[in-house]
Design a protein around this motif. Structure first.
Motif, PDB file in Angstrom:
ATOM      1  N   GLN A  71       0.831  -1.200   0.000  1.00 58.72           N
ATOM      2  CA  GLN A  71       0.000   0.000   0.000  1.00 58.72           C
ATOM      3  C   GLN A  71       0.871   1.258   0.000  1.00 58.72           C
ATOM      4  N   ASN A  72       0.308   2.345  -0.495  1.00 55.68           N
ATOM      5  CA  ASN A  72       1.012   3.625  -0.460  1.00 55.68           C
ATOM      6  C   ASN A  72       1.418   3.988   0.962  1.00 55.68           C
ATOM      7  N   ASP A 124       2.215   2.049   3.361  1.00 58.86           N
ATOM      8  CA  ASP A 124       3.386   1.262   3.735  1.00 58.86           C
ATOM      9  C   ASP A 124       4.654   1.864   3.132  1.00 58.86           C
ATOM     10  N   LEU A 125       4.571   2.250   1.861  1.00 58.84           N
ATOM     11  CA  LEU A 125       5.727   2.874   1.208  1.00 58.84           C
ATOM     12  C   LEU A 125       6.132   4.154   1.932  1.00 58.84           C
ATOM     13  N   MET A 126       5.159   4.980   2.233  1.00 63.51           N
ATOM     14  CA  MET A 126       5.455   6.253   2.902  1.00 63.51           C
ATOM     15  C   MET A 126       6.049   6.007   4.281  1.00 63.51           C
ATOM     16  N   CYS A 138       5.752   7.552  -1.797  1.00 62.03           N
ATOM     17  CA  CYS A 138       4.798   6.555  -2.262  1.00 62.03           C
ATOM     18  C   CYS A 138       4.467   6.827  -3.729  1.00 62.03           C
ATOM     19  N   ARG A 139       3.523   6.102  -4.245  1.00 56.44           N
ATOM     20  CA  ARG A 139       3.121   6.289  -5.639  1.00 56.44           C
ATOM     21  C   ARG A 139       2.622   7.712  -5.873  1.00 56.44           C
TER      22      ARG A 139
END
Length: 102
Positions: free
Chosen positions: A29-30, A32-34, A40-41
Motif C-alpha cells: 500500500q502507499n 506502507d511505502l510512505m 509513495c506512488r
C-alpha cells in the motif's frame, strides 16, 4: 556518458520502478511505502507534475496521478484495503517528515 544517455537510463529505471509498483507489488500500500521509505506512488506522480511545471507544461494533480497509475486514481484507491490504525498513526509522522505540513 553523455547527458542524453544518462537521461534515457534514468527514464528507463523510473519506468521499471513504476511497473514494479503497479504490477508486481500491488500488495504494498502507499501508506506502507510512505511509512518505510518516505515516498509513495502519489509522491512519484507529484514529482512528475513538478517536473512538468518546471518545463512549462500544465499538469493537474489528477492528470499526473492518472499518468502514473495508468488509471484514474479513484479506481486504484478503490482496489486497496483500508489502512489500519497503526499504519495511519505512523503515516502522520512519515508525511510530516518527508512531505511537510502543506
Amino acid at each position: 556518458m553523455d547527458d542524453a544517455t544518462r537521461t534515457e537510463l534514468e527514464a528507463a529505471a523510473f519506468r521499471t520502478l513504476q511497473k514494479h509498483l503497479m504490477e508486481k507489488r500491488t500488495d504494498v500500500q502507499n501508506i506502507d511505502l510512505m511509512n518505510l521509505a518516505g515516498f509513495c506512488r502519489n509522491c512519484l506522480s507529484r514529482w512528475m507534475q513538478e517536473a512538468a511545471a518546471e518545463r512549462g507544461i500544465e499538469m493537474g494533480k489528477e492528470e499526473a496521478r492518472e499518468l502514473f497509475y495508468g488509471m484514474p486514481y479513484g479506481d486504484w484507491k478503490a482496489q486497496q484495503p483500508e489502512a489500519n490504525d497503526s499504519q495511519k498513526e505512523a503515516f502522520k509522522t512519515a508525511f510530516e517528515e518527508n512531505v511537510g505540513k502543506g
